[in-house]
Design a protein around this motif. Sequence first.
Motif, mmCIF file in Angstrom:
data_model
loop_
_atom_site.group_PDB
_atom_site.id
_atom_site.type_symbol
_atom_site.label_atom_id
_atom_site.label_comp_id
_atom_site.label_asym_id
_atom_site.label_seq_id
_atom_site.Cartn_x
_atom_site.Cartn_y
_atom_site.Cartn_z
ATOM 1 N N LEU A 27 1.178 3.814 2.142
ATOM 2 C CA LEU A 27 0.441 5.026 2.487
ATOM 3 C C LEU A 27 1.181 5.794 3.583
ATOM 4 N N PRO A 68 -4.946 6.247 7.647
ATOM 5 C CA PRO A 68 -4.872 4.828 7.257
ATOM 6 C C PRO A 68 -5.060 3.848 8.414
ATOM 7 N N ASN A 98 -3.398 11.519 1.172
ATOM 8 C CA ASN A 98 -2.639 10.449 0.536
ATOM 9 C C ASN A 98 -2.937 10.393 -0.956
ATOM 10 N N VAL A 149 -6.855 10.118 4.126
ATOM 11 C CA VAL A 149 -7.079 9.455 2.836
ATOM 12 C C VAL A 149 -6.999 10.467 1.701
ATOM 13 N N ARG A 186 -7.603 0.324 2.595
ATOM 14 C CA ARG A 186 -6.266 0.856 2.334
ATOM 15 C C ARG A 186 -5.843 0.564 0.894
ATOM 16 N N GLN A 187 -6.193 -0.637 0.414
ATOM 17 C CA GLN A 187 -5.832 -0.967 -0.956
ATOM 18 C C GLN A 187 -6.578 -0.079 -1.941
ATOM 19 N N LEU A 227 -8.515 2.357 8.818
ATOM 20 C CA LEU A 227 -9.102 1.697 7.656
ATOM 21 C C LEU A 227 -8.811 0.208 7.679
ATOM 22 N N TYR A 283 0.812 -1.224 0.000
ATOM 23 C CA TYR A 283 0.000 0.000 0.000
ATOM 24 C C TYR A 283 0.846 1.276 0.000
#
Length: 366
Positions: A88, A133, A97, A94, A141-142, A136, A86
């Motif tokens: 992140l 993140p 990111n 989110v 996350r993906q 989540l 991921y």
Amino acid sequence: MASIAYQQACCVYPGAERLAVDRLDLDIHDGEFVVLVGPSGSGKSTALRMLAGLEDIDSGAIEIGGRSMVGVAPKDRDIAMVFQNYALYPNKTVAENMGFALKMRGIGIDERRRKVEDAARLLDLTEYLDRKPARLSGGQRQRVAMGRAIVREPQVFCMDEPLSNLDAKLRVQTRTQIAALQRRLGTTTVYVTHDQIEAMTMGDRVAVLRGGELQQFAAPTELYDRPRNAFVAGFIGSPSMNLFTAPVTDGTLSVAGSPLELDAATRALLSGRSSVTAGIRPEHLTVSSDGTGIDADVVLLEELGNETLVHGEVKDPDIRTLDGEPVTFVARSPHRAPAKLGDGIRLKQSAPTVHLFDPESGDRVG
């Protein structure tokens, strides 16, 4: 969006005895979803990293949209990567990111917000834009990692085993979402996985690699119906194709004294051969109810609810696996518990579909 061409592309790591990717030739169409699949060490991730510019092209070339990528820096290739882990930023939301790459490119805040919100709607992430993140799930996350790639509107998506960290149920759900999203966006995508089921269900075409060499590049149905060699035949399909080497007697193949049912075209291919490697898919074998067929002993039963996979060790010293071991056939049974462990059974063909391969080269016969 753009087409991609690997032209005799090679990569070798310092100190390695063989090429990690050996003269790879692939022509990927504009907007196509192509999957690179193979066992560990097959060169699939290296091939993807060569496309992204993360590994050098030692010889040959790779083109994107007709432009050679030899010597072109990763940032100048207009490619977006989606990784397994991921990658992140834990301290950013989110939305931050997803929009970070756009911010680094100097895109204004209003344009960034529009692109991020559009991508969030596509990925059902709108309600999570203000979360970090850590709050989540793995699947969410993906999707954030996917969103970060989408907002860049690249020519090519490169995805390196993006579902490996998800549990089995979530993998099935997410791979469906990724495939549907790619078709909606129409962006050329190269996707790496070791999971052949993932490859077969997601790709427009699938490239099977082994030891850095391309084995076959075709649509999933062609890989399944007409594998080019014994490796592809055994790798594609779950459970795997039953492969064994057997002597040819009077133009026929027999297993444990039971002649295999062959169509006329397959029988003609046996002419002049003393032995052959044959393959039968598990769905073309069933437990006989009339006492005829291949004599075997049950060594394993896999109850799947809607069917049972019956593993039967064949009682025939003249046939062997490709590794020279005794042969165990897997048969699909629509009935639950058709036998018990240790039972003697008979396995019978449900269709005269037998694949033939040369026992020396492994190449398909006919």
